[in-house]
Scaffold this motif. Structure first.
Motif, PDB file in Angstrom:
ATOM      1  N   GLY A  69       0.833  -1.188   0.000  1.00  0.00           N
ATOM      2  CA  GLY A  69       0.000   0.000   0.000  1.00  0.00           C
ATOM      3  C   GLY A  69       0.872   1.244   0.000  1.00  0.00           C
ATOM      4  N   HIS A  70       0.251   2.381   0.244  1.00  0.00           N
ATOM      5  CA  HIS A  70       0.979   3.649   0.210  1.00  0.00           C
ATOM      6  C   HIS A  70       2.064   3.706   1.282  1.00  0.00           C
ATOM      7  N   ASP A  71       1.721   3.269   2.497  1.00  0.00           N
ATOM      8  CA  ASP A  71       2.714   3.313   3.564  1.00  0.00           C
ATOM      9  C   ASP A  71       2.707   2.046   4.427  1.00  0.00           C
ATOM     10  N   HIS A  72       2.096   0.980   3.927  1.00  0.00           N
ATOM     11  CA  HIS A  72       2.082  -0.307   4.622  1.00  0.00           C
ATOM     12  C   HIS A  72       2.266  -1.433   3.612  1.00  0.00           C
ATOM     13  N   ILE A  73       2.769  -2.525   4.093  1.00  0.00           N
ATOM     14  CA  ILE A  73       2.831  -3.761   3.309  1.00  0.00           C
ATOM     15  C   ILE A  73       2.026  -4.802   4.076  1.00  0.00           C
ATOM     16  N   PHE A  74       1.115  -5.449   3.396  1.00  0.00           N
ATOM     17  CA  PHE A  74       0.269  -6.477   3.990  1.00  0.00           C
ATOM     18  C   PHE A  74       0.687  -7.828   3.431  1.00  0.00           C
ATOM     19  N   VAL A  75       0.769  -8.835   4.300  1.00  0.00           N
ATOM     20  CA  VAL A  75       1.183 -10.171   3.886  1.00  0.00           C
ATOM     21  C   VAL A  75       0.209 -11.192   4.472  1.00  0.00           C
ATOM     22  N   TRP A  76      -0.302 -12.065   3.607  1.00  0.00           N
ATOM     23  CA  TRP A  76      -1.163 -13.161   4.014  1.00  0.00           C
ATOM     24  C   TRP A  76      -0.474 -14.468   3.637  1.00  0.00           C
ATOM     25  N   ALA A  77      -0.484 -15.429   4.535  1.00  0.00           N
ATOM     26  CA  ALA A  77       0.055 -16.761   4.270  1.00  0.00           C
ATOM     27  C   ALA A  77      -1.017 -17.777   4.644  1.00  0.00           C
ATOM     28  N   VAL A  78      -1.281 -18.691   3.722  1.00  0.00           N
ATOM     29  CA  VAL A  78      -2.293 -19.718   3.951  1.00  0.00           C
ATOM     30  C   VAL A  78      -1.669 -21.067   3.655  1.00  0.00           C
ATOM     31  N   GLY A  79      -1.714 -21.947   4.629  1.00  0.00           N
ATOM     32  CA  GLY A  79      -1.275 -23.324   4.457  1.00  0.00           C
ATOM     33  C   GLY A  79      -2.477 -24.244   4.519  1.00  0.00           C
ATOM     34  N   LYS A  80      -2.234 -25.517   4.311  1.00  0.00           N
ATOM     35  CA  LYS A  80      -3.335 -26.500   4.303  1.00  0.00           C
ATOM     36  C   LYS A  80      -4.103 -26.501   5.620  1.00  0.00           C
ATOM     37  N   HIS A  81      -3.403 -26.257   6.744  1.00  0.00           N
ATOM     38  CA  HIS A  81      -4.054 -26.390   8.040  1.00  0.00           C
ATOM     39  C   HIS A  81      -4.034 -25.127   8.891  1.00  0.00           C
ATOM     40  N   ASP A  82      -3.377 -24.069   8.429  1.00  0.00           N
ATOM     41  CA  ASP A  82      -3.377 -22.829   9.206  1.00  0.00           C
ATOM     42  C   ASP A  82      -3.145 -21.632   8.291  1.00  0.00           C
ATOM     43  N   SER A  83      -3.333 -20.456   8.864  1.00  0.00           N
ATOM     44  CA  SER A  83      -3.147 -19.230   8.089  1.00  0.00           C
ATOM     45  C   SER A  83      -2.752 -18.103   9.034  1.00  0.00           C
ATOM     46  N   ALA A  84      -2.165 -17.053   8.459  1.00  0.00           N
ATOM     47  CA  ALA A  84      -1.762 -15.893   9.255  1.00  0.00           C
ATOM     48  C   ALA A  84      -1.658 -14.692   8.331  1.00  0.00           C
ATOM     49  N   TRP A  85      -1.726 -13.507   8.925  1.00  0.00           N
ATOM     50  CA  TRP A  85      -1.515 -12.283   8.163  1.00  0.00           C
ATOM     51  C   TRP A  85      -0.825 -11.269   9.054  1.00  0.00           C
ATOM     52  N   THR A  86      -0.158 -10.327   8.444  1.00  0.00           N
ATOM     53  CA  THR A  86       0.512  -9.262   9.180  1.00  0.00           C
ATOM     54  C   THR A  86       0.595  -8.030   8.294  1.00  0.00           C
ATOM     55  N   SER A  87       0.837  -6.909   8.909  1.00  0.00           N
ATOM     56  CA  SER A  87       1.093  -5.686   8.144  1.00  0.00           C
ATOM     57  C   SER A  87       2.268  -4.980   8.792  1.00  0.00           C
ATOM     58  N   ARG A  88       3.020  -4.289   7.990  1.00  0.00           N
ATOM     59  CA  ARG A  88       4.167  -3.538   8.459  1.00  0.00           C
ATOM     60  C   ARG A  88       4.155  -2.168   7.805  1.00  0.00           C
ATOM     61  N   GLY A  89       4.402  -1.161   8.599  1.00  0.00           N
ATOM     62  CA  GLY A  89       4.577   0.168   8.032  1.00  0.00           C
ATOM     63  C   GLY A  89       5.918   0.240   7.337  1.00  0.00           C
ATOM     64  N   THR A  90       5.954   0.917   6.218  1.00  0.00           N
ATOM     65  CA  THR A  90       7.224   1.080   5.508  1.00  0.00           C
ATOM     66  C   THR A  90       8.002   2.227   6.125  1.00  0.00           C
ATOM     67  N   THR A  91       9.312   2.152   6.030  1.00  0.00           N
ATOM     68  CA  THR A  91      10.150   3.202   6.613  1.00  0.00           C
ATOM     69  C   THR A  91      10.168   4.448   5.755  1.00  0.00           C
ATOM     70  N   ARG A  92       9.790   4.300   4.510  1.00  0.00           N
ATOM     71  CA  ARG A  92       9.686   5.465   3.637  1.00  0.00           C
ATOM     72  C   ARG A  92       8.492   5.283   2.728  1.00  0.00           C
ATOM     73  N   LYS A  93       7.996   6.358   2.217  1.00  0.00           N
ATOM     74  CA  LYS A  93       6.831   6.300   1.324  1.00  0.00           C
ATOM     75  C   LYS A  93       7.219   5.604   0.031  1.00  0.00           C
ATOM     76  N   LEU A  94       6.312   4.788  -0.473  1.00  0.00           N
ATOM     77  CA  LEU A  94       6.522   4.175  -1.775  1.00  0.00           C
ATOM     78  C   LEU A  94       6.355   5.233  -2.843  1.00  0.00           C
ATOM     79  N   PRO A  95       7.083   5.126  -3.958  1.00  0.00           N
ATOM     80  CA  PRO A  95       6.958   6.164  -5.000  1.00  0.00           C
ATOM     81  C   PRO A  95       5.566   6.200  -5.591  1.00  0.00           C
ATOM     82  N   ASN A  96       5.108   7.393  -5.898  1.00  0.00           N
ATOM     83  CA  ASN A  96       3.811   7.572  -6.542  1.00  0.00           C
ATOM     84  C   ASN A  96       3.966   7.201  -8.007  1.00  0.00           C
TER      85      ASN A  96
END
Length: 98
Positions: A69-96
């Motif tokens: 995203g503009h200032d976050h990265i979202f990650v989803w991981a799905v396995g056969k028996h479990d799943s998880a997600w996380t988000s992290r703020g970026t240290t700098r803005k992504l280029p427009n």
């Protein structure tokens, strides 16, 4: 003045045209859904649930999805028996990119 009234009239006409086109598109979508249900399913796909994704995976497979995203990265991981997600703020803005 007159220019303001003309502008307001033009906006009213454009809003009316937009509403009319939206109604027409809704009618076309309804007819397509009725006449060609398989096409409608393909054209308006619904997202899969985590359980649906897990049902498609083998024990040694997984799905990893990253969305920057503009200032976050979202990650989803799905396995056969479990799943998880996380988000992290970026240290700098992504280029427009626009």
């Amino acid at each position: 003045g007159s220019a303001g009234a003309d502008h307001a009239d033009a906006l009213v006409r454009l809003r009316g045209e937009i509403d009319s086109l939206r109604a027409e598109l809704a009618g076309v979508d309804a007819r397509l859904s009725e006449s060609f249900p398989r096409y409608a399913d393909l054209a308006h796909t619904k997202p899969l649930s985590v359980a649906d994704v897990q049902a498609l995976l083998d024990d040694d497979e997984g799905l990893l999805l990253m969305l920057a995203g503009h200032d976050h990265i979202f990650v989803w991981a799905v396995g056969k028996h479990d799943s998880a997600w996380t988000s992290r703020g970026t240290t700098r803005k992504l280029p427009n990119m626009s």
